[in-house]
Scaffold this motif. Sequence first.
Motif, PDB file in Angstrom:
ATOM      1  N   UNK A  29      10.991  -1.923  19.060  1.00 22.34           N
ATOM      2  CA  UNK A  29      10.560  -1.602  17.520  1.00 22.34           C
ATOM      3  C   UNK A  29       9.338  -2.005  17.206  1.00 22.34           C
ATOM      4  N   UNK A  34      19.940  -3.091  11.804  1.00 24.96           N
ATOM      5  CA  UNK A  34      19.092  -2.081  10.659  1.00 24.96           C
ATOM      6  C   UNK A  34      17.386  -2.515  10.716  1.00 24.96           C
ATOM      7  N   UNK A  60      14.228   2.099  14.269  1.00 25.87           N
ATOM      8  CA  UNK A  60      13.717   2.999  13.388  1.00 25.87           C
ATOM      9  C   UNK A  60      14.706   3.699  12.363  1.00 25.87           C
ATOM     10  N   UNK A  82       6.091   8.102  13.918  1.00 25.44           N
ATOM     11  CA  UNK A  82       5.609   6.882  14.716  1.00 25.44           C
ATOM     12  C   UNK A  82       7.081   6.540  15.444  1.00 25.44           C
ATOM     13  N   UNK A  99      12.683  13.747   6.215  1.00 30.95           N
ATOM     14  CA  UNK A  99      11.790  13.021   7.211  1.00 30.95           C
ATOM     15  C   UNK A  99      10.798  13.987   7.813  1.00 30.95           C
ATOM     16  N   UNK A 109       1.688   6.071  10.497  1.00 29.31           N
ATOM     17  CA  UNK A 109       2.517   5.508   9.467  1.00 29.31           C
ATOM     18  C   UNK A 109       1.918   4.892   8.420  1.00 29.31           C
ATOM     19  N   UNK A 110       1.920   5.710   7.113  1.00 28.87           N
ATOM     20  CA  UNK A 110       1.356   5.380   6.054  1.00 28.87           C
ATOM     21  C   UNK A 110       1.432   3.815   5.572  1.00 28.87           C
ATOM     22  N   UNK A 111       2.582   3.139   5.767  1.00 30.57           N
ATOM     23  CA  UNK A 111       2.683   1.809   5.497  1.00 30.57           C
ATOM     24  C   UNK A 111       2.002   0.815   6.052  1.00 30.57           C
ATOM     25  N   UNK A 112       1.422   1.429   7.287  1.00 32.04           N
ATOM     26  CA  UNK A 112       0.445   0.578   8.140  1.00 32.04           C
ATOM     27  C   UNK A 112      -0.900   0.363   7.551  1.00 32.04           C
ATOM     28  N   UNK A 113      -1.294   1.408   6.642  1.00 35.16           N
ATOM     29  CA  UNK A 113      -2.674   1.525   6.080  1.00 35.16           C
ATOM     30  C   UNK A 113      -2.756   0.635   4.783  1.00 35.16           C
ATOM     31  N   UNK A 114      -3.762  -0.070   4.659  1.00 30.06           N
ATOM     32  CA  UNK A 114      -3.743  -1.014   3.348  1.00 30.06           C
ATOM     33  C   UNK A 114      -2.787  -2.192   3.404  1.00 30.06           C
ATOM     34  N   UNK A 115      -1.780  -2.479   4.466  1.00 30.35           N
ATOM     35  CA  UNK A 115      -0.836  -3.496   4.336  1.00 30.35           C
ATOM     36  C   UNK A 115      -1.628  -4.732   4.576  1.00 30.35           C
ATOM     37  N   UNK A 116      -2.550  -4.784   5.463  1.00 30.01           N
ATOM     38  CA  UNK A 116      -3.180  -6.262   5.561  1.00 30.01           C
ATOM     39  C   UNK A 116      -4.753  -6.341   5.115  1.00 30.01           C
ATOM     40  N   UNK A 117      -5.380  -5.188   5.424  1.00 34.95           N
ATOM     41  CA  UNK A 117      -6.781  -5.060   5.118  1.00 34.95           C
ATOM     42  C   UNK A 117      -7.072  -3.855   4.037  1.00 34.95           C
ATOM     43  N   UNK A 118      -8.027  -4.141   3.387  1.00 37.87           N
ATOM     44  CA  UNK A 118      -8.275  -2.869   2.349  1.00 37.87           C
ATOM     45  C   UNK A 118      -8.930  -1.887   3.145  1.00 37.87           C
TER      46      UNK A 118
END
Lengths: 156, 563
Positions: free
Chosen positions: B89, B122, B126, B152, B182, B303-312
């Motif tokens: 995962x 869970x 994925x 992903x 999905x 994966x949109x969730x990776x974008x902006x998660x840590x760095x702008x």
Amino acid sequence: MQKVRRVISVIVMNESSVLARVTSLFAGRGYNIDSLTVAPIPGSELSHITIVTKGSNKVIEQIIKQLHKLIPTLKVIEHEEMVEKEMVLIKFPIDENLSDIAALCSAYNGGIVNVGVDMVIAMASDEPVRIRHFIEAAQRYSPCEVVRGGVVAIER
Amino acid sequence: MQMSGAQMVCEALIAEGVKTVFGYPGGAIMNVYDEIYKQDGFEHILNRHEQASVHAADGYARSTGEVGVAMVTSGPGFTNAVTGLATAYMDSIPMVVISGQVPLSLIGTDGFQEIDAVGISRPCTKHNYLVKSVKELPGILKEAFYIARSGRPGPVLVDIPKDITAEMGEFEYPKEISIPTYKPNYKGNERQIKKAADAIKKAKKPLLYIGGGAVLSDASELIRELAKKTEIPAVETLMARGVMGAKNPLLLGMLGMHGNYASNMAMSETDLVISLGARFDDRVTGKLSEFAKYADVIHVDIDPANIGKLVDVDYPIVGDISTVVQKLLLALEDVNTDNYRAWREILNRYDELHPQSYQDSDEVLKPQWVIERIGELLGEEAIITSDVGQHQMWAAQHYPFDRPRQWINSGGLGTMGFGLPAALGAKRGNPDKTVINITGDGSILMNVQELVTASEYRIPVINVILNNHFLGMVRQWQTFFYDKRYSETDLSYQPNFKALAEACGGIGFDVTTKAEFDAALKEAIEQEKVCFMNVAINRLENVLPMVPSGGALYNMLLEHKDQ
């Protein structure tokens, strides 16, 4: 970072363990849930989950993206302009001033909904902030039990 | 066609083109194993622990790009598999794990070998399924494979109660599938891609930051083309080793906690990060507020969730790396490579100043020498797996990886015990390649039972144990940050590794010199048996450079007095 309150609507497939997927996402990633309601959407295979949460803008953005990532999630709606309502049930002793209680409830779109031997049950439904006021106002009538329903919301 | 649920499982695996299943039977999955016995559409490898089955399926998936498949029973069979699921995962590996479950009527009664598998898995799958009726089984299996390999990628668990594998039902395996909720986005927004290309043309110090997503998307050729056309220098994450190719003059090396000087300085000074399938992991970024702080960021990720998660991010692009890089190439037709010349020269000087190096010795074997030697002898031919610790970092730093899927390691979860079973899976998927597991004296014992599996199925993987009689990476941290209080990291008491390998049907070598190493490796390759090369290395060798945890990427320890 400044925490903001957000109401998020999640439209999901109405299937087993979908609610667990949503709540364990919040638990596992350390997000807050202030309130959560869920019910099937009539005439469909979908359910509507309404979550009230708090967090920085970055956290809220992550919550929305992570919710969207769940396989059974069809749509995540987050909008500043939501019409929000909440319901509350309060149990009062029957020897309190019932006409005052009834008047108070009607100011909050409610009334007395059940009368028993020792107790009456009153209901109100209004915006979440007003529900909080209603509960405060009800304190003077010695409420025995207060059950809030959680926020439901719809886009304006 | 009418058949049992167990038959449906086998038919679905065959329909998906599965050639190898790694697994371990038990009560709740016996109906399926009975059908496996009767069929000849795929082979089954009996590992000696469920964790190893899942890692083997994982190594198979990483090395071939196919979906790996593992099968386990309920209860302890499943809980043993959890580490394997979590490993896959964290690194987005396509995998389907099928687990038995107690019969529907017993679920919720604390039945024998009952555990809530979908509940436990869970957060480390994925998606997962508890099958509630035989009618839905074919559709669920189809969905499981589709979800595992699309978007992903990731592991999917299908938990099947025993009565459902016994029940008869109609089997028609769906040819097409569509899940309304999905819909992964592969394309990438054209306007954003155009804007990103313009930013690249304007930049003075752009940097390609390549992550594991580039491997998963099979984007290596396109990324090499992008680098060649633009002459923009590149850094790779641990998961992306091999994408650019070791000989590529534009590759600076690996960045992060154990990245080389030029790579980390490049990231610290760049004015435009072009992130391709990387996720800004804490082991890569160091102190976030200092990370690439002069740079705008282009982030391409499926994966949109990776974008902006840590760095702008200034230029977010949601899409498949291959697809997006293809479009970027078109949009960069008129790029002027001279713009970046001064930048390349600065970085070359950084590399000359502090190249990735080590002090070799005539008295004692150095782990870096061992790895470079394997690279000299086998180069692009070998698949290298690893466990987790110092040996993993040395391998990532010093092996000349020339192609993607050549380097197989547990990057995200950091699972000790991954290497040997993953090597089994990789060898099964690539029988013509030499598979070397570079491991340590700590990690190898965490799935050592797989020696038996390797012998039984004649899977000749070579385990190079870089033996420092320490839990080396923890020891290194204790040296640097805990005043040399070596709490529970001294592994002086250890098995006779040579005899252990031999006891399990393999061969073993004790190696203390360079000549012995060459001779042992040659013989190991010739003998075609599972092998332990117990290589005695310098006890207190450290992995350098090192960015202390939480420090800025440009603050590297380049040497240490205990070296």
